[in-house]
Design a protein around this motif. Structure first.
Motif, PDB file in Angstrom:
ATOM      1  N   PHE A 138       0.959  -1.150  -0.134  1.00  0.00           N
ATOM      2  CA  PHE A 138       0.089   0.040  -0.190  1.00  0.00           C
ATOM      3  C   PHE A 138       0.792   1.316  -0.032  1.00  0.00           C
ATOM      4  O   PHE A 138       0.425   2.411   0.145  1.00  0.00           O
ATOM      5  CB  PHE A 138      -0.857  -0.091   1.195  1.00  0.00           C
ATOM      6  CG  PHE A 138      -1.847  -1.150   1.164  1.00  0.00           C
ATOM      7  CD1 PHE A 138      -2.943  -1.533   0.476  1.00  0.00           C
ATOM      8  CD2 PHE A 138      -1.741  -2.357   1.900  1.00  0.00           C
ATOM      9  CE1 PHE A 138      -3.881  -2.495   0.076  1.00  0.00           C
ATOM     10  CE2 PHE A 138      -2.448  -3.508   1.897  1.00  0.00           C
ATOM     11  CZ  PHE A 138      -3.405  -3.589   1.035  1.00  0.00           C
ATOM     12  N   ASN A 139       2.016   0.935  -0.408  1.00  0.00           N
ATOM     13  CA  ASN A 139       2.959   2.218  -0.492  1.00  0.00           C
ATOM     14  C   ASN A 139       3.184   3.187   0.452  1.00  0.00           C
ATOM     15  O   ASN A 139       3.489   4.305   0.558  1.00  0.00           O
ATOM     16  CB  ASN A 139       2.436   2.998  -1.886  1.00  0.00           C
ATOM     17  CG  ASN A 139       2.590   2.225  -3.016  1.00  0.00           C
ATOM     18  OD1 ASN A 139       3.432   1.365  -3.078  1.00  0.00           O
ATOM     19  ND2 ASN A 139       1.563   2.338  -3.957  1.00  0.00           N
ATOM     20  N   GLU A 140       3.021   2.453   1.991  1.00  0.00           N
ATOM     21  CA  GLU A 140       3.287   3.422   3.018  1.00  0.00           C
ATOM     22  C   GLU A 140       4.594   3.515   3.149  1.00  0.00           C
ATOM     23  O   GLU A 140       5.604   2.901   3.446  1.00  0.00           O
ATOM     24  CB  GLU A 140       2.792   2.814   4.252  1.00  0.00           C
ATOM     25  CG  GLU A 140       1.214   2.918   4.227  1.00  0.00           C
ATOM     26  CD  GLU A 140       0.512   2.616   5.451  1.00  0.00           C
ATOM     27  OE1 GLU A 140       1.233   2.510   6.425  1.00  0.00           O
ATOM     28  OE2 GLU A 140      -0.754   2.460   5.678  1.00  0.00           O
ATOM     29  N   ASP A 141       5.301   5.045   3.008  1.00  0.00           N
ATOM     30  CA  ASP A 141       6.728   5.135   3.094  1.00  0.00           C
ATOM     31  C   ASP A 141       6.865   5.771   4.660  1.00  0.00           C
ATOM     32  O   ASP A 141       6.034   5.789   5.262  1.00  0.00           O
ATOM     33  CB  ASP A 141       7.131   6.143   2.154  1.00  0.00           C
ATOM     34  CG  ASP A 141       6.353   7.589   1.918  1.00  0.00           C
ATOM     35  OD1 ASP A 141       5.859   7.650   3.282  1.00  0.00           O
ATOM     36  OD2 ASP A 141       6.358   8.488   0.968  1.00  0.00           O
ATOM     37  N   ASP A 142       7.983   6.070   4.869  1.00  0.00           N
ATOM     38  CA  ASP A 142       8.645   6.610   6.237  1.00  0.00           C
ATOM     39  C   ASP A 142       7.779   7.693   6.774  1.00  0.00           C
ATOM     40  O   ASP A 142       7.400   8.019   7.795  1.00  0.00           O
ATOM     41  CB  ASP A 142       9.946   6.805   6.135  1.00  0.00           C
ATOM     42  CG  ASP A 142      10.881   5.540   6.320  1.00  0.00           C
ATOM     43  OD1 ASP A 142      10.520   4.203   6.596  1.00  0.00           O
ATOM     44  OD2 ASP A 142      11.867   5.607   5.707  1.00  0.00           O
TER      45      ASP A 142
END
Ligand code: PGA
Length: 248
Positions: free
Chosen positions: A101-105
């Motif tokens: 789900f493309n959750e980045d930092d």
């Protein structure tokens, strides 16, 4: 002395009907456990599980939350909704959310800050891929994840938070990290916390291991000096979870 914590991560499993049955079947087995027990469940199961664990010591967690208060975010769940429904813990930065789900930092950090603002306890996940481990960059990669996730988090807030080290190559694969590997990374994470905050603060933070924790490996893993319990996926859906909770 940090109390052990065993958190189940149900992922996208269990209908409300199934959830009720599972919680009931585990109830006697986890009653009075020495470890803190948390069920992190899909949003649709929260109300059912909250009812089912009422007047027990088991705590309720969610698997996801958005970092805005309310508004036009179709399909998302807010921290206020979770708190109102009886949720106390929230998994943030799980590798499945990062990868699928493309959750980045940056997103992880926003969620951590928002959760803390609402007195939800974040279970902040980190962990390397097999390629990163083989390339010898696991520790610096994890250090980067931790630093980014904790941007703006105070010492008082981190003391109340949990960190879960979950090597991606060990999640759902049956391939568990060796106790030495798990301990090495969890100790390194505590070292990073010591650098960001101070040693005393770092000593108070609960650091969990996750990735193919099962009844037959839980004891060896949980007895490592820097490992304070586990985040359990597959085995949290069966009576095995109670065996892990009562690992001693
Ligand atoms: P697993 O999952 O126990 O099924 O490996 C752990 C997790 O993803 O939290």
């Amino acid at each position: 002395m940090r109390r052990k914590v065993v958190a189940g991560n149900w992922k996208m499993n269990m209908t409300p009907t199934q959830a009720k049955v599972l919680v009931k079947s585990l109830a006697d087995e986890v009653k009075g456990a020495e470890a803190e027990v948390i069920y992190c469940v899909p949003a649709i199961d929260i109300t059912t599980v909250a009812d089912a664990i009422r007047s027990t010591d088991v705590k309720l967690g969610a698997e996801n939350m958005y970092y805005e208060e309310k508004g036009a975010y179709t399909g998302e769940v807010s921290p206020e909704m979770l708190v109102d429904a009886g949720v106390q813990y929230i998994i943030i930065g799980h590798s499945e959310r990062r990868q699928l789900f493309n959750e980045d930092d940056t997103v992880v950090n926003k969620k951590v800050l928002k959760a803390l603002e609402h007195d939800l306890t974040p279970i902040i996940c980190c962990g390397e891929t097999l390629e990163q481990r083989e390339a010898g960059v696991a520790l610096p990669f994890i250090e980067g994840q931790i630093k980014a996730a904790l941007e703006g988090v105070t010492a008082e807030q981190i003391k109340k938070s949990l960190i879960a080290y979950e090597p991606i190559w060990a999640i759902g694969t049956g391939k568990v990290a060796t106790t030495e590997q798990a301990q090495e990374v969890c100790a390194a994470i505590r070292g990073v916390l010591g650098n960001i905050y101070d040693k005393e603060t770092a000593e108070e933070v609960h650091i969990l291991y996750g990735g193919s924790v099962k009844p037959d490996n839980a004891k060896a893993i949980f007895e490592q000096p820097d490992i304070d319990g586990g985040l359990v996926g597959g085995a949290s859906l069966t009576l095995d979870f109670a065996k892990i909770v009562n690992y001693k």
